[in-house]
Write a protein that holds these residues in place. Structure first.
Motif, mmCIF file in Angstrom:
data_model
loop_
_atom_site.group_PDB
_atom_site.id
_atom_site.type_symbol
_atom_site.label_atom_id
_atom_site.label_comp_id
_atom_site.label_asym_id
_atom_site.label_seq_id
_atom_site.Cartn_x
_atom_site.Cartn_y
_atom_site.Cartn_z
ATOM 1 N N LEU A 237 33.469 48.655 61.014
ATOM 2 C CA LEU A 237 33.090 47.267 61.299
ATOM 3 C C LEU A 237 31.809 46.849 60.573
ATOM 4 C CD1 LEU A 237 33.941 46.575 65.060
ATOM 5 C CD2 LEU A 237 34.800 45.366 63.057
ATOM 6 N N PRO A 238 30.704 47.606 60.719
ATOM 7 C CA PRO A 238 29.502 47.185 59.988
ATOM 8 C C PRO A 238 29.655 47.320 58.476
ATOM 9 C CG PRO A 238 29.135 49.290 61.094
ATOM 10 C CD PRO A 238 30.434 48.754 61.602
ATOM 11 N N LEU A 239 30.409 48.324 58.019
ATOM 12 C CA LEU A 239 30.598 48.484 56.576
ATOM 13 C C LEU A 239 31.349 47.290 55.993
ATOM 14 C CD1 LEU A 239 31.496 52.279 56.181
ATOM 15 C CD2 LEU A 239 29.403 51.128 55.449
ATOM 16 N N TRP A 240 32.431 46.874 56.663
ATOM 17 C CA TRP A 240 33.193 45.735 56.133
ATOM 18 C C TRP A 240 32.427 44.432 56.321
ATOM 19 C CZ3 TRP A 240 36.738 45.842 52.672
ATOM 20 C CH2 TRP A 240 37.458 44.678 52.377
ATOM 21 N N GLY A 241 31.699 44.316 57.410
ATOM 22 C CA GLY A 241 30.863 43.134 57.590
ATOM 23 C C GLY A 241 29.835 43.014 56.483
ATOM 24 N N ASP A 242 29.225 44.123 56.105
ATOM 25 C CA ASP A 242 28.272 44.119 55.004
ATOM 26 C C ASP A 242 28.977 43.782 53.687
ATOM 27 O OD1 ASP A 242 25.505 44.860 53.937
ATOM 28 O OD2 ASP A 242 26.764 46.266 52.820
ATOM 29 N N HIS A 243 30.191 44.320 53.523
ATOM 30 C CA HIS A 243 30.981 44.025 52.317
ATOM 31 C C HIS A 243 31.251 42.528 52.193
ATOM 32 C CE1 HIS A 243 34.111 44.513 49.236
ATOM 33 N NE2 HIS A 243 34.878 43.721 49.979
ATOM 34 N N PRO A 297 40.693 44.914 56.299
ATOM 35 C CA PRO A 297 40.393 44.487 54.926
ATOM 36 C C PRO A 297 40.942 43.107 54.562
ATOM 37 C CG PRO A 297 41.116 46.775 54.953
ATOM 38 C CD PRO A 297 41.383 46.220 56.310
ATOM 39 N N LEU A 298 41.788 42.544 55.422
ATOM 40 C CA LEU A 298 42.316 41.202 55.152
ATOM 41 C C LEU A 298 41.372 40.108 55.624
ATOM 42 C CD1 LEU A 298 46.061 41.732 56.191
ATOM 43 C CD2 LEU A 298 45.032 41.919 53.900
ATOM 44 N N THR A 299 40.347 40.464 56.403
ATOM 45 C CA THR A 299 39.405 39.462 56.906
ATOM 46 C C THR A 299 38.505 38.986 55.779
ATOM 47 O OG1 THR A 299 37.788 41.143 57.592
ATOM 48 C CG2 THR A 299 39.444 40.490 59.205
ATOM 49 N N THR A 300 38.096 37.728 55.886
ATOM 50 C CA THR A 300 37.320 37.126 54.803
ATOM 51 C C THR A 300 36.006 36.503 55.251
ATOM 52 O OG1 THR A 300 38.555 35.066 55.089
ATOM 53 C CG2 THR A 300 39.396 36.635 53.462
ATOM 54 N N GLY A 301 35.747 36.522 56.556
ATOM 55 C CA GLY A 301 34.511 35.917 57.053
ATOM 56 C C GLY A 301 34.262 36.327 58.489
ATOM 57 N N MET A 302 33.244 35.726 59.092
ATOM 58 C CA MET A 302 32.828 36.148 60.426
ATOM 59 C C MET A 302 33.889 35.866 61.479
ATOM 60 S SD MET A 302 29.328 35.300 62.487
ATOM 61 C CE MET A 302 29.081 35.891 64.156
ATOM 62 N N VAL A 303 34.568 34.726 61.385
ATOM 63 C CA VAL A 303 35.560 34.372 62.397
ATOM 64 C C VAL A 303 36.714 35.363 62.393
ATOM 65 C CG1 VAL A 303 37.234 32.638 63.148
ATOM 66 C CG2 VAL A 303 34.952 31.936 62.377
ATOM 67 N N TRP A 365 38.466 55.990 46.132
ATOM 68 C CA TRP A 365 39.308 54.831 45.863
ATOM 69 C C TRP A 365 38.540 53.546 46.146
ATOM 70 C CZ3 TRP A 365 45.020 54.560 48.010
ATOM 71 C CH2 TRP A 365 45.724 53.591 47.305
ATOM 72 N N SER A 366 38.542 53.091 47.415
ATOM 73 C CA SER A 366 37.819 51.873 47.778
ATOM 74 C C SER A 366 37.588 51.869 49.280
ATOM 75 C CB SER A 366 38.609 50.616 47.383
ATOM 76 O OG SER A 366 39.789 50.511 48.168
ATOM 77 N N LEU A 367 36.655 51.020 49.744
ATOM 78 C CA LEU A 367 36.394 50.922 51.179
ATOM 79 C C LEU A 367 37.635 50.445 51.918
ATOM 80 C CD1 LEU A 367 34.536 50.979 53.632
ATOM 81 C CD2 LEU A 367 33.718 48.689 52.982
ATOM 82 N N ALA A 368 38.347 49.475 51.352
ATOM 83 C CA ALA A 368 39.557 48.974 52.004
ATOM 84 C C ALA A 368 40.578 50.096 52.183
ATOM 85 C CB ALA A 368 40.157 47.830 51.192
ATOM 86 N N ALA A 369 40.722 50.934 51.165
ATOM 87 C CA ALA A 369 41.667 52.045 51.262
ATOM 88 C C ALA A 369 41.236 53.035 52.328
ATOM 89 C CB ALA A 369 41.781 52.752 49.903
ATOM 90 N N GLY A 370 39.940 53.279 52.429
ATOM 91 C CA GLY A 370 39.442 54.181 53.468
ATOM 92 C C GLY A 370 39.732 53.657 54.861
ATOM 93 N N ILE A 371 39.567 52.348 55.051
ATOM 94 C CA ILE A 371 39.832 51.739 56.358
ATOM 95 C C ILE A 371 41.315 51.816 56.699
ATOM 96 C CG2 ILE A 371 39.783 49.560 57.634
ATOM 97 C CD1 ILE A 371 37.245 48.841 56.042
ATOM 98 N N VAL A 372 42.171 51.524 55.722
ATOM 99 C CA VAL A 372 43.614 51.597 55.961
ATOM 100 C C VAL A 372 44.040 53.032 56.257
ATOM 101 C CG1 VAL A 372 45.883 51.314 54.890
ATOM 102 C CG2 VAL A 372 44.136 49.547 54.599
ATOM 103 N N ALA A 373 43.447 53.984 55.555
ATOM 104 C CA ALA A 373 43.808 55.386 55.767
ATOM 105 C C ALA A 373 43.498 55.841 57.187
ATOM 106 C CB ALA A 373 43.072 56.266 54.755
ATOM 107 N N ILE A 374 42.310 55.528 57.675
ATOM 108 C CA ILE A 374 41.951 55.978 59.026
ATOM 109 C C ILE A 374 42.709 55.173 60.071
ATOM 110 C CG2 ILE A 374 39.965 54.479 59.415
ATOM 111 C CD1 ILE A 374 40.250 58.242 60.253
#
Length: 408
Positions: A237-243, A297-303, A365-374
């Motif tokens: 959550l914080p990693l993707w929020g920072d991304h 990884p499909l999210t694009t903003g705070m909402v 690979w990428s952060l998105a791939a790491g999130i999908v993997a876990i």
């Protein structure tokens, strides 16, 4: 004077089981936000400061088996009291530490103390909770854990405003002391008549692992995956929020909303497990948590991030106490504590592995791939639950729960 839990349900367990657990967790919540800050003040880099947090998990993994040996020999209550006392000393060492090695060693000891306290309270609750209320008791224990971790940072923040960074450690020491005092003065409840008597001693942890190797090689893998997904939730959550470029304040707000959803669901989850079987919660919990994480990884903003975080917390919240409950169902009465030590070792190893999986895949690979993997590990855990929980729990399905219910 002892009190039968059958007379007043779970309320009779509040003073001896839930309240000490909640207070103890306030201490862990109080230090969680300031460990990295303490390390940074000692000159640690960002990576090294983050590694200090990992040492808490390392301590738990190192402490699980010794904790089971301790509780097996001296009993659950005494083990919890000693654990709280050791945690108090370790919190003090964190507060006065002037070097990273001393801080790191103190945090490992905190983790080991947590392992001993968690295992002993789990074992104690199995003994004193009526079988028909077992899932509600375990989910309430998980709820006490969540509430304590929510209160801790708030109490720590107030203390820090008054006396500086060491205020968080002062709150932690006070929480450990109060938890130990509660365990000293509050009497045990009576073991209910529907609970099979437990015996201790005489069987080593290695022998226990050999005797139950098939269980740990099957259901244990599901528990490992659950631990990994749950731990990674706090990281991604914080990693993707920072991304996404969100501020620290915005990410904290998302965490707060998600935490409120998580805390609100523990008792209904336990009631459903008692009435309709463990799979009625285990399957949707992991499908929702894993599936929501894969959509992060499909999210694009705070909402959109907040919505996904709330759905993830819904999955995690309805799964409150599921690993405690399954451990209680699977544990043999004749060697329960040693079994729980291995069970918690598997779970805690998953907790340690989750963020590492995200980090490794993100690096390669990428952060998105790491999130999908876990996140996919959560879906695999649901499949594993469907296959193996009925083999090791007498309360897996609605039919099994009805058949084994002790009606008055």
């Amino acid at each position: 004077m002892t009190t039968s839990p059958g007379q007043r349900g779970l309320l009779s367990l509040v003073p001896s089981a839930f309240l000490p657990a909640l207070v103890y967790e306030v201490g862990n919540g109080a230090i969680a936000p300031i460990i990295v800050l303490s390390a940074s003040q000692m000159g640690a880099s960002v990576g090294t400061a983050a590694f200090m947090l990992v040492l808490l998990g390392v301590g738990r993994v190192l402490g699980d088996i010794p904790a089971s040996v301790l509780a097996d020999r001296i009993g659950d209550r005494t083990s919890m009291i000693l654990s709280a006392g050791l945690a108090l000393i370790a919190f003090f060492a964190c507060m006065v530490a002037t070097s990273l090695p001393v801080l790191g060693l103190a945090l490992i000891v905190v983790g080991m103390s947590n392992a001993a306290f968690y295992l002993a309270r789990h074992s104690y609750l199995i003994d004193v909770a009526p079988v028909d209320l077992r899932a509600r008791a375990m989910s309430s224990l998980a709820g006490a854990h969540r509430i304590g971790l929510f209160i801790g940072p708030l109490a720590g923040a107030g203390a820090i405003m008054l006396i500086g960074l060491r205020g968080g450690y002062v709150v932690a020491m006070a929480a450990a002391a109060v938890a130990a005092a509660l365990l000293l003065v509050v009497g045990d409840v009576e073991v209910p008549g529907d609970q099979p008597p437990s015996t201790r001693g005489g069987i080593t942890s290695y022998r226990t692992l050999i005797d139950h190797r098939r269980l740990f090689a099957t259901l244990g893998l599901a528990i490992l995956a659950v631990g990994a997904v749950r731990a990674a939730r706090q990281t991604v959550l914080p990693l993707w929020g920072d991304h996404l470029g969100l501020s620290a304040e915005a990410i904290s707000f998302v965490f707060a909303i998600a935490g409120a959803v998580d805390m609100a669901l523990f008792y209904p989850a336990g009631k459903v497990m008692d009435e309709y079987g463990r799979l009625a919660i285990a399957l949707p919990a992991m499908v929702i948590l894993g599936g929501a994480m894969m959509t992060l990884p499909l999210t694009t903003g705070m909402v959109s991030l907040t919505i996904v975080a709330m759905v993830m917390s819904l999955g995690n919240g309805i799964g409150s106490g599921i690993m405690l409950t399954l451990g209680a169902d699977a544990a043999p009465a004749h060697n329960r504590v040693r079994f729980l030590g291995i069970w918690r070792l598997v779970s805690d190893s998953g907790n340690a592995a989750g963020p590492i999986v995200v980090s490794v895949v993100a690096t390669v690979w990428s952060l998105a791939a790491g999130i999908v993997a876990i996140g996919s590990a959560g879906l695999l855990a649901a499949v594993a639950f469907a296959v193996w929980v009925p083999k090791y729990s007498s309360y897996a399905t609605p039919k099994a729960a009805r058949a084994n219910r002790h009606e008055p």
